[in-house]
Scaffold this motif. Structure first.
Motif, mmCIF file in Angstrom:
data_model
loop_
_atom_site.group_PDB
_atom_site.id
_atom_site.type_symbol
_atom_site.label_atom_id
_atom_site.label_comp_id
_atom_site.label_asym_id
_atom_site.label_seq_id
_atom_site.Cartn_x
_atom_site.Cartn_y
_atom_site.Cartn_z
ATOM 1 N N GLY A 264 0.820 -1.198 0.000
ATOM 2 C CA GLY A 264 0.000 0.000 0.000
ATOM 3 C C GLY A 264 0.857 1.252 0.000
ATOM 4 O O GLY A 264 2.031 1.217 0.406
ATOM 5 N N ILE A 265 0.289 2.373 -0.451
ATOM 6 C CA ILE A 265 1.067 3.610 -0.511
ATOM 7 C C ILE A 265 0.137 4.803 -0.348
ATOM 8 O O ILE A 265 -1.016 4.779 -0.786
ATOM 9 N N THR A 266 0.646 5.836 0.316
ATOM 10 C CA THR A 266 -0.116 7.066 0.503
ATOM 11 C C THR A 266 0.849 8.226 0.678
ATOM 12 O O THR A 266 2.030 8.023 1.011
ATOM 13 N N THR A 267 0.383 9.432 0.454
ATOM 14 C CA THR A 267 1.194 10.621 0.711
ATOM 15 C C THR A 267 1.048 11.005 2.178
ATOM 16 O O THR A 267 -0.069 11.157 2.678
ATOM 17 N N GLY A 268 2.169 11.145 2.865
ATOM 18 C CA GLY A 268 2.153 11.477 4.278
ATOM 19 C C GLY A 268 2.051 12.966 4.525
ATOM 20 O O GLY A 268 2.267 13.782 3.624
ATOM 21 N N PRO A 269 1.759 13.346 5.768
ATOM 22 C CA PRO A 269 1.669 14.766 6.115
ATOM 23 C C PRO A 269 3.016 15.474 6.077
ATOM 24 O O PRO A 269 3.063 16.703 6.139
ATOM 25 N N ILE A 306 -2.710 1.455 3.847
ATOM 26 C CA ILE A 306 -2.138 2.548 4.632
ATOM 27 C C ILE A 306 -2.823 3.862 4.254
ATOM 28 O O ILE A 306 -3.197 4.072 3.090
ATOM 29 N N THR A 307 -3.012 4.740 5.254
ATOM 30 C CA THR A 307 -3.636 6.036 5.021
ATOM 31 C C THR A 307 -3.176 7.003 6.098
ATOM 32 O O THR A 307 -2.484 6.625 7.050
ATOM 33 N N LEU A 314 0.356 7.999 10.337
ATOM 34 C CA LEU A 314 0.089 7.024 9.299
ATOM 35 C C LEU A 314 -0.554 5.811 9.951
ATOM 36 O O LEU A 314 -0.044 5.304 10.951
ATOM 37 N N TRP A 315 -1.668 5.356 9.407
ATOM 38 C CA TRP A 315 -2.378 4.196 9.939
ATOM 39 C C TRP A 315 -2.378 3.096 8.888
ATOM 40 O O TRP A 315 -2.564 3.359 7.694
ATOM 41 N N PHE A 316 -2.164 1.861 9.335
ATOM 42 C CA PHE A 316 -2.086 0.760 8.386
ATOM 43 C C PHE A 316 -2.604 -0.529 9.018
ATOM 44 O O PHE A 316 -2.782 -0.628 10.238
ATOM 45 N N THR A 317 -2.879 -1.508 8.176
ATOM 46 C CA THR A 317 -3.384 -2.801 8.633
ATOM 47 C C THR A 317 -2.267 -3.832 8.661
ATOM 48 O O THR A 317 -1.302 -3.743 7.903
ATOM 49 N N SER A 343 -9.778 -11.564 11.592
ATOM 50 C CA SER A 343 -10.718 -10.743 10.817
ATOM 51 C C SER A 343 -10.207 -10.415 9.415
ATOM 52 O O SER A 343 -10.984 -10.067 8.540
ATOM 53 N N GLY A 344 -8.893 -10.521 9.201
ATOM 54 C CA GLY A 344 -8.343 -10.261 7.877
ATOM 55 C C GLY A 344 -8.412 -8.815 7.445
ATOM 56 O O GLY A 344 -8.914 -8.499 6.359
ATOM 57 N N PRO A 345 -7.878 -7.874 8.252
ATOM 58 C CA PRO A 345 -7.923 -6.466 7.844
ATOM 59 C C PRO A 345 -7.112 -6.230 6.578
ATOM 60 O O PRO A 345 -5.991 -6.720 6.454
ATOM 61 N N ILE A 346 -7.689 -5.478 5.640
ATOM 62 C CA ILE A 346 -6.994 -5.225 4.367
ATOM 63 C C ILE A 346 -6.780 -3.742 4.139
ATOM 64 O O ILE A 346 -5.680 -3.226 4.271
ATOM 65 N N ASP A 347 -7.839 -3.043 3.809
ATOM 66 C CA ASP A 347 -7.675 -1.630 3.464
ATOM 67 C C ASP A 347 -8.138 -0.752 4.620
ATOM 68 O O ASP A 347 -8.894 -1.189 5.495
ATOM 69 N N ILE A 348 -7.691 0.501 4.615
ATOM 70 C CA ILE A 348 -8.008 1.436 5.689
ATOM 71 C C ILE A 348 -8.130 2.828 5.083
ATOM 72 O O ILE A 348 -7.376 3.185 4.159
ATOM 73 N N ALA A 349 -9.093 3.587 5.577
ATOM 74 C CA ALA A 349 -9.315 4.937 5.057
ATOM 75 C C ALA A 349 -9.766 5.847 6.180
ATOM 76 O O ALA A 349 -10.424 5.411 7.134
ATOM 77 N N ALA A 350 -9.419 7.119 6.084
ATOM 78 C CA ALA A 350 -9.923 8.120 7.017
ATOM 79 C C ALA A 350 -11.343 8.478 6.601
ATOM 80 O O ALA A 350 -11.606 8.813 5.449
ATOM 81 N N GLY A 351 -12.271 8.359 7.549
ATOM 82 C CA GLY A 351 -13.664 8.622 7.243
ATOM 83 C C GLY A 351 -14.045 10.078 7.430
ATOM 84 O O GLY A 351 -13.268 10.880 7.967
ATOM 85 N N PRO A 352 -15.246 10.454 7.032
ATOM 86 C CA PRO A 352 -15.721 11.835 7.198
ATOM 87 C C PRO A 352 -15.961 12.197 8.658
ATOM 88 O O PRO A 352 -16.131 13.378 8.974
ATOM 89 N N ASP A 353 -15.957 11.179 9.535
ATOM 90 C CA ASP A 353 -16.179 11.393 10.971
ATOM 91 C C ASP A 353 -14.873 11.458 11.755
ATOM 92 O O ASP A 353 -14.881 11.390 12.982
#
Length: 371
Positions: A264-269, A306-307, A314-317, A343-353
């Motif tokens: 996984g890949i994401t742009t960090g702060p 990762i997100t 950075l948060w990841f599974t 549980s098999g965690p795969i993807d992760i995203a920051a939600g609107p909450d």
């Protein structure tokens, strides 16, 4: 049964801490034709060939650990608040997840061939895809106010409006196995063709362009918009992170570890590109290719999505050890057990909450993590 385009199946699910659903036997599940192994299976088996990772189990779902020990570990390590909610369809096998433009969380149901959305309060809506056996994979919000997703077996890119109208676009390359997808700085959507070994671009009107990767079989997996207005992607089979300009120029940067397997890949702060490494690490690279790696507590934890969270970490599974984890931009890592074992965690995203939302593939649930 004939599927109707965009027909919603609305189900209330107000309990945000639902227990795991009962197991479904093989005789209860509809038969599926033979397909390529899902990416996490293929890459885990590749990982197990390495001497330092020969103990990784590669069971999907992983064999549960001692229930009492797992429960005690979860209670001791679950510092953030974590709850789980069941998806109405079972088995759904959720994979991709993203914050939608409508204030809801959108996700793919890889086995059920549906796109789902859930409000922060727990109201689910599901939309069946026109293409059967499409296996939707990853999902993202587009620049046009719609949600875009890949169909790994359907070999298409899909678009769904927030009201549920679905449009599909066939890829020029057959059996390309499109996987991750993201919005680019040029107003188009960019995606990886995992088996086709290409990077794809699709305009919001449906025009597709493909770019062949310069290396051999790289198995591109993740993709994100970078801080430099380029697209960045992972190449797990050659241990590299790649960059592609919006004009199609590709550069590949090899990670420092010889056995690296970026996923996984994401742009960090911090303006760097952060990625998960299936060999039990998280890493970051500058836009010029300077890498830093951080080792996780278990080399066989098999990190995946990762997100960036609302806390600017950075948060990841971690699939194999049933955890979510966070890392500061300086590399301080904390790991947290998920409530349901295997549980098999795969993807992760920051939600609107401002919570983190996680797809739990093995148990057809979503986890909600409050940092």
């Amino acid at each position: 049964m004939t599927r109707r385009l965009g027909y919603p199946l609305v189900v209330m699910a107000l309990a945000m801490a639902a227990s795991a659903p009962m197991a479904v036997s093989a005789s209860d599940s509809p038969p599926r034709p033979p397909h390529p192994p899902r990416p996490w299976v293929k890459l885990c088996l590749k990982l197990r060939q390495m001497p330092q990772h020969r103990r990784i189990k590669c069971h999907f779902p992983p064999a549960p650990r001692n229930p009492r020990a797992a429960r005690l570990a979860a209670e001791a390590r679950r510092t953030p608040s974590i709850s789980e909610v069941s998806i109405p369809t079972y088995p759904a096998t959720p994979v991709g997840i993203t914050a939608g433009p409508d204030g809801n969380v959108w996700f793919t149901e890889n086995y059920a061939d549906k796109i789902g959305k859930v409000t922060p309060g727990g109201l689910f809506t599901e939309y069946s895809l026109p293409t059967e056996d499409a296996e939707p994979a990853h999902i993202t919000t587009g620049p046009d106010g719609a949600v875009w997703f890949t169909e790994a077996i359907g070999n298409k890119i899909g678009r769904i409006t927030t009201s549920g109208t679905i449009t599909e676009y066939e890829l020029p390359t057959s059996d390309a196995y499109p996987w991750a997808i993201t919005a680019g700085s040029d107003g188009a959507l960019w995606f990886v063709e995992t088996i086709g070994n290409k990077i794809g671009r699709i305009t919001t009107s449906g025009t597709i362009t493909e770019y062949e990767l310069p290396s051999g079989e790289t198995y591109p997996m993740g993709i994100t918009a970078g801080p430099d207005d380029n697209l960045w992607f992972t190449e797990p089979l050659i241990g590299s992170v790649g960059q592609i300009t919006t004009g199609g120029t590709i550069t590949e940067f090899a990670a420092p570890s010889s056995s690296a397997m970026p996923i996984g890949i994401t742009t960090g702060p911090d303006g760097n590109l952060w990625y998960t490494d299936a060999t039990g690490k998280v890493g970051k690279t500058t836009t010029t290719g300077t890498f830093t790696e951080y080792t996780l507590s278990d080399p066989n934890s098999f990190p995946w999505g990762i997100t960036v969270g609302s806390d600017n970490n950075l948060w990841f599974t971690e699939q194999e050890v049933n955890q979510v984890a966070s890392s500061t931009t300086s590399g301080t890592i904390n790991e947290y057990e998920l409530p349901t074992t295997s549980s098999g965690p795969i993807d992760i995203a920051a939600g609107p909450d401002d919570n983190l939302w996680v797809t739990e593939d093995n148990i057809s649930q979503l986890a909600i993590v409050t940092p």
